[in-house]
Design an enzyme around this catalytic site. Structure first.
Site, mmCIF file in Angstrom:
data_model
loop_
_atom_site.group_PDB
_atom_site.id
_atom_site.type_symbol
_atom_site.label_atom_id
_atom_site.label_comp_id
_atom_site.label_asym_id
_atom_site.label_seq_id
_atom_site.Cartn_x
_atom_site.Cartn_y
_atom_site.Cartn_z
ATOM 1 N N CYS A 86 0.716 -1.563 0.378
ATOM 2 C CA CYS A 86 0.039 -0.146 -0.325
ATOM 3 C C CYS A 86 0.600 1.416 0.417
ATOM 4 O O CYS A 86 1.393 1.504 -1.038
ATOM 5 C CB CYS A 86 -1.429 -0.147 1.517
ATOM 6 S SG CYS A 86 -2.469 1.053 0.634
ATOM 7 N N GLU A 92 -1.316 -8.962 5.037
ATOM 8 C CA GLU A 92 -1.880 -9.164 6.090
ATOM 9 C C GLU A 92 -2.396 -9.044 7.214
ATOM 10 O O GLU A 92 -3.004 -9.173 7.832
ATOM 11 C CB GLU A 92 -0.115 -8.039 6.616
ATOM 12 C CG GLU A 92 -0.717 -6.699 6.844
ATOM 13 C CD GLU A 92 -1.132 -5.663 5.328
ATOM 14 O OE1 GLU A 92 -0.769 -6.118 4.914
ATOM 15 O OE2 GLU A 92 -1.090 -4.546 5.919
ATOM 16 N N HIS A 127 -3.908 -5.593 0.851
ATOM 17 C CA HIS A 127 -2.993 -5.867 2.206
ATOM 18 C C HIS A 127 -3.064 -7.155 2.763
ATOM 19 O O HIS A 127 -4.086 -8.170 3.306
ATOM 20 C CB HIS A 127 -3.718 -5.331 3.121
ATOM 21 C CG HIS A 127 -3.697 -3.591 3.266
ATOM 22 N ND1 HIS A 127 -2.202 -2.852 3.855
ATOM 23 C CD2 HIS A 127 -4.610 -2.789 2.782
ATOM 24 C CE1 HIS A 127 -2.393 -1.123 3.649
ATOM 25 N NE2 HIS A 127 -3.603 -1.723 3.454
#
Lengths: 232, 759
Positions: A86, A205, A203
């Protein structure tokens, strides 16, 4: 292996990157402060999401002057892994480690939702455990994720198989409806020519644990760890 | 430096009346100077002093075994188990948001976040309760756009997910919108900090952004009604800088991890004035401050301006003597200002100095203990006598039911609000188990504990207008139902009480009745009030908003795996309706859409029924008997079933045997309370447990892919498909913002909202 997670002023996914690498993956991980010039022996440097320097001037534009960037450049030049997620992707394009730029979303609004990603290439340390064409559901949350580069650069990226992820629909088609921000050629993530620096807007994660309803992203971190296991 | 003379006109322009001015002279033993007058005016503004609400707020139940910190601090704190606590609060930013929507909403979020981390808790979730006027009212689309962008702009940059909230539209807010921001943070119990200035000789340290001239008299503005001149008040709206606040958050949590901090308080409404007086007040001490040492953004600022500025992203810290360097070191690490501007004293005065000269001296205790408290007159409004017990209506043909459901699903109040919440980061911090519209409440895990927190914000202003007592009860009951349907045990509430002018007896009556309702419900459901905020004077040109006591409730999931989604998940599951349905259409969405001018009593809230339903839902979740659960609220049974069907798995139900005496309208759209619709693979077990718990329960049908059919005795009432419902529900809001009508939305024609909604 060891992850180094950079904290820039305004980083806000630094804790998330720490959690997924240390607590979920079980790897060694340490924070790297932007005013320092020591990567503390990191094998893979993560530039996490957030609003580095408030995104003032332009997302990522001020981050390139941070003292930590010099050792990161050297690390990358020496073949070390660098992952930008990002805002981290935006920083990598500003620093010059990745080509192109991230412009404001075509619809001019911040957008936070799940998107589908198609894995285009598996011959990177970041995607080695994925299948080519694998479709993953991954959240995005950005206002400036509209990937842009001139046609020559885009053609170059394709020729060198540097486009790693594209936005797709459930059947894996690259439609404009599946493209959440107007990115050129539905590009969601690219690597450098040497394939050791990856930037992506979504994302992974945030979707690496079953309790969060989705663990599609974990394979990216597993790939990184696996690449070190095989290297040894 | 030439200060204006304190004249009667100046006093009046500060919103201080004659008797209040006399009180000031009494407290000081002399006339105030200009700076002192400014200080009194903000400290005694309605916004800061709660002078009209205080006697009513005292009636709230605020105690309970889980309450660690009740009202009076920057935020309430509850024990969530294993040594962890949650700090949370909700606050209004209505007036600034109406004048300048982006900055007004943004600084509302910034302010509530500071309230949380000033307690030592790291914020992990935000919600926003928004009330707008009709979408085609003047400026309204611009206000919606600006408020949503402002909330996103601040929260997204801070990296704190906005996981829930509510948005509704009613003509009662055409001239005065409401922006209520909620935030929640977690920490260890022993790590809580308070806003107290104790320890004589301890340094008073100013940290964060520099002080500018923005927001001067913001608190006073929020304590007056709007009129045509309100546009001129735009400079009183503060400007937010979320990047600086993110640094401030990290620096504050880092200094709190040392043992250098004695007390800390954010500079919110009334800035340096309220933070210094409140901190000294809580400790029973005094404070001496050198205002020329305050970091300033521009030259030529006066002590008056410095004391009243509401510049954002600032904090006041009282540190241990000798630890000044630690504070300065950590804040400069984060590139922030930190300046020692004074010290704690034992004389009980706040004394202000300007280049060595004492320029103000006000006793701390009397400014709060002797502050005016008003027991304002109350009167039941005349309209209350015109409210019918039951909504009288013409018979509606069964054939009309499908169309009426589609129109409700497309309405701004009931359609999906993804256009709004997709502009908020909902997943940052990787804790979000249930994002907006996943369950009735948002669910956020607390890493490392195996537990999760549920949160929701609720109120039905139309009910509160029709019957403020029942409306107050209903806000709490619905919040608790939302938490329980999602898998959490209701724990405690914060409130944000938005009303018109307290100087009008009818408004004061609405206020007192709503509080009585909230108190009774909180008592019955065992959810104490731990923090809150009052916003009066929400009126424009004499027209008040509907009474809007927003309730923010937090619940605890002992196991983060508890709970179920609201949407049907699988085909061929039995659907069970819990609770009883009565002819209660007053204030309902159906009434508002079809008979907007009717006045009929809202649903009655039976707290015993609510308590039983909540206990049942919790037991069912704990035993993993539910595949989905959704409480019945706005729109009634038919809308609830539609909402459960938006992911493609619909239902085929026959309501025979449930409320057979009611007409189809009441059966489908009555908003009777204490109801929920659940699915289960062990329906007999669910029915038996419901029976044991004394909750009415009936199997009404089963789930199925694509189908949406509601029958009564085999006669179809509503027949459509899930793709059709879903298309209308998901596309409507953007289309309505783009200027389409509900009929356009249903027919599938029209254009979405443009990229930027102009003023």
């Amino acid at each position: 292996m060891k992850f180094g997670i950079v904290i820039l002023p305004g980083s806000n996914c630094d804790h998330d990157a720490m959690h997924v690498t240390k607590d979920v993956l079980g790897a060694e991980a340490e924070f790297l402060w932007h005013k320092d010039t020591d990567l503390k022996g990191s094998d893979c440097v993560i530039l996490p999401g957030g609003f580095a320097y408030g995104d003032y001037l332009r997302a990522g534009a001020l981050a390139k002057f941070a003292p930590i960037m010099e050792p990161i450049r050297r690390h990358a030049a020496g073949g070390g892994l660098v992952l930008g997620i990002c805002n981290g992707f935006q920083v990598l394009t500003e620093v010059g480690l990745l080509p192109g730029a991230l412009m404001r979303n075509q619809h001019l609004r911040f957008l936070s939702r799940d998107v589908l990603l198609r894995t285009e290439e598996t011959n990177t340390a970041f995607t080695s455990e994925m299948q080519k064409g694998q479709i993953m559901r991954v959240p995005i949350a950005h206002g400036e994720g509209n990937y842009f580069a001139d046609d020559a650069t885009l053609d170059d990226l394709e020729r060198n198989r540097q486009v790693i992820f594209r936005y797709c629909d459930e059947e894996g088609r690259l439609t404009s409806e599946a493209n959440p921000n107007g990115s050129a050629r539905n590009i969601a993530g690219i690597c450098n020519r040497e394939r050791n620096v990856l930037g992506l807007m979504p994302h992974p994660e945030r979707c690496s644990e079953n309790i969060l309803g989705n663990s599609d992203g974990l394979v990216l971190f597993k790939s990184i760890a696996a690449s070190f296991a095989t290297a040894r | 430096m030439q200060e204006p003379a304190v004249t009667p006109t100046l006093v009046q322009s500060h919103g201080i009346n004659e008797s209040e001015y006399k009180l000031i002279e009494q407290i000081l033993g002399r006339a105030p100077n200009y700076t002192e007058l400014g200080i009194f005016s903000v400290m005694w503004s309605e916004h800061c002093s709660y002078k009209s609400s205080r006697i009513h707020l005292k009636t709230f139940p605020t105690k309970g075994p889980i309450v660690v910190q009740g009202p009076g601090e920057n935020a309430g704190v509850i024990d969530i188990g294993d040594g962890w606590v949650a700090a949370f609060k909700m606050e209004s930013h209505n007036h600034p948001s109406y004048i300048e929507p982006y900055q007004g909403a943004a600084t509302g979020v910034g302010g509530i976040l500071r309230d949380i981390f000033t307690m030592g808790a790291r914020p992990i979730a935000c919600m926003d309760s928004l009330r707008f006027g009709e979408l085609d009212a003047p400026r309204m689309k611009y206000l919606v756009d600006g408020v949503v962008r402002g909330i996103g702009g601040y929260g997204n940059c801070m990296g704190i997910p906005t996981v829930g909230g509510e948005t509704s539209f009613h003509r009662g807010y055409n001239g005065n919108i409401l922006v209520n921001a909620f935030a929640l943070g977690v920490t260890r119990k022993e790590k809580i900090f308070k806003g107290t200035a104790s320890g004589v000789g301890n340094p008073v340290i100013y940290v964060g952004s520099k002080t500018g001239r923005d927001g001067i008299h913001g608190a006073t503005m929020a304590s007056a009604e709007f009129d045509e001149a309100s546009e001129e008040k735009r400079p009183t709206v503060q400007v937010g800088d979320p990047f600086t606040e993110k640094l401030l958050l990290e620096a504050c949590l880092e200094i709190m991890d040392t043992d250098a901090v004695v007390g800390i308080q954010d500079m919110g409404a009334a800035g340096l004035t309220s933070s210094s007086f409140e901190m000294a007040g809580r400790a029973g001490t005094g404070i001496r401050m050198h205002l020329d040492r305050v970091p300033m953004r521009e030259s030529g600022m006066t002590p008056y301006e410095i004391m009243l500025s509401e510049s954002q992203e600032r904090m006041l810290i009282v540190a241990k003597r000798g630890r000044e360097e630690d504070v300065v070191r950590i804040f400069s690490k984060w590139d922030l200002n930190a300046a020692v501007i004074g010290e704690v004293t034992d004389d009980g005065f706040v004394r202000l100095f300007w280049h060595g000269d004492e320029i103000a001296k006000i006793p701390v205790e009397p400014i709060s203990t002797e502050a005016p408290v008003y027991n304002r007159p109350m009167q039941r409004p005349a309209y209350a006598d015109r409210i019918a017990l039951k909504l009288e209506r013409d018979r509606v043909a069964d054939a009309e039911m499908t169309a009426s459901l589609l129109r409700l699903v497309a309405s701004p109040n009931l359609c999906s609000k993804h256009w709004i919440w997709e502009q908020y980061d909902t997943t940052v911090r990787t804790n979000t188990i249930a994002a907006p519209e996943d369950r009735d409440a948002a669910i956020v895990r607390v890493k490392g504990t195996g537990r999760a927190l549920a949160m929701t914000s609720d109120v039905n202003p139309v009910y509160c207008y029709l019957d403020p007592y029942e409306g107050g009860k209903q806000a709490v009951a619905e919040a608790a139902r939302n938490i329980a349907a999602s898998g959490g045990r209701p724990a405690a509430i914060t409130d944000c009480l938005n009303f018109g002018s307290p100087e009008r007896p009818e408004i004061m009556w609405q206020f007192a009745e709503c509080i009585r309702g909230i108190s009774d419900a909180c008592m019955a459901l065992d959810t104490p009030v731990v923090s809150g905020n009052v916003s009066f004077y929400n009126e424009t040109e004499g027209k008040a908003i509907y009474p809007t006591p927003t309730v923010g409730m937090v619940g605890i999931l002992e196991d983060e795996h508890h709970g179920a989604p609201l949407a049907f998940t699988d085909e061929k599951l039995d659907i069970i309706l819990l609770g009883a349905t009565f002819d209660e259409l007053g204030g309902s969405e159906w009434q508002q859409q079809n008979m907007p001018d009717a006045l009929a009593a809202p649903p009655l809230v039976d707290l015993e029924r609510e308590r039983k339903l909540i206990s049942l839902l919790l037991a069912l979740h704990e035993n993993h008997l539910l595949r989905s659960a959704h409480d019945l609220s706005n729109g009634g049974l038919a809308v609830a079933l539609a909402e459960c069907s938006m992911d493609g798995i619909g239902c085929h139900v026959d309501l025979k045997g449930h409320a057979d005496d009611l007409d189809a309208i009441a059966l489908l759209y009555s908003e009777s309370q204490a109801r929920a619709v659940v699915t289960s693979n062990s329906p007999d077990d669910v029915l038996q447990r419901a029976k044991d718990a004394g909750v009415p329960a009936i199997r009404i049908g089963h789930t199925g892919a694509g189908v949406f059919l509601i029958e009564r005795n085999g006669v179809p009432l509503v027949r459509t498909t899930t793709p059709e419902l879903s298309r209308i529900w998901r596309s409507s809001f953007s289309l309505l913002l783009g200027g389409d009508t509900i009929d356009d939305v249903i027919r599938g024609v029209g254009e979405e909202a443009p990229e930027v909604l102009a003023h």
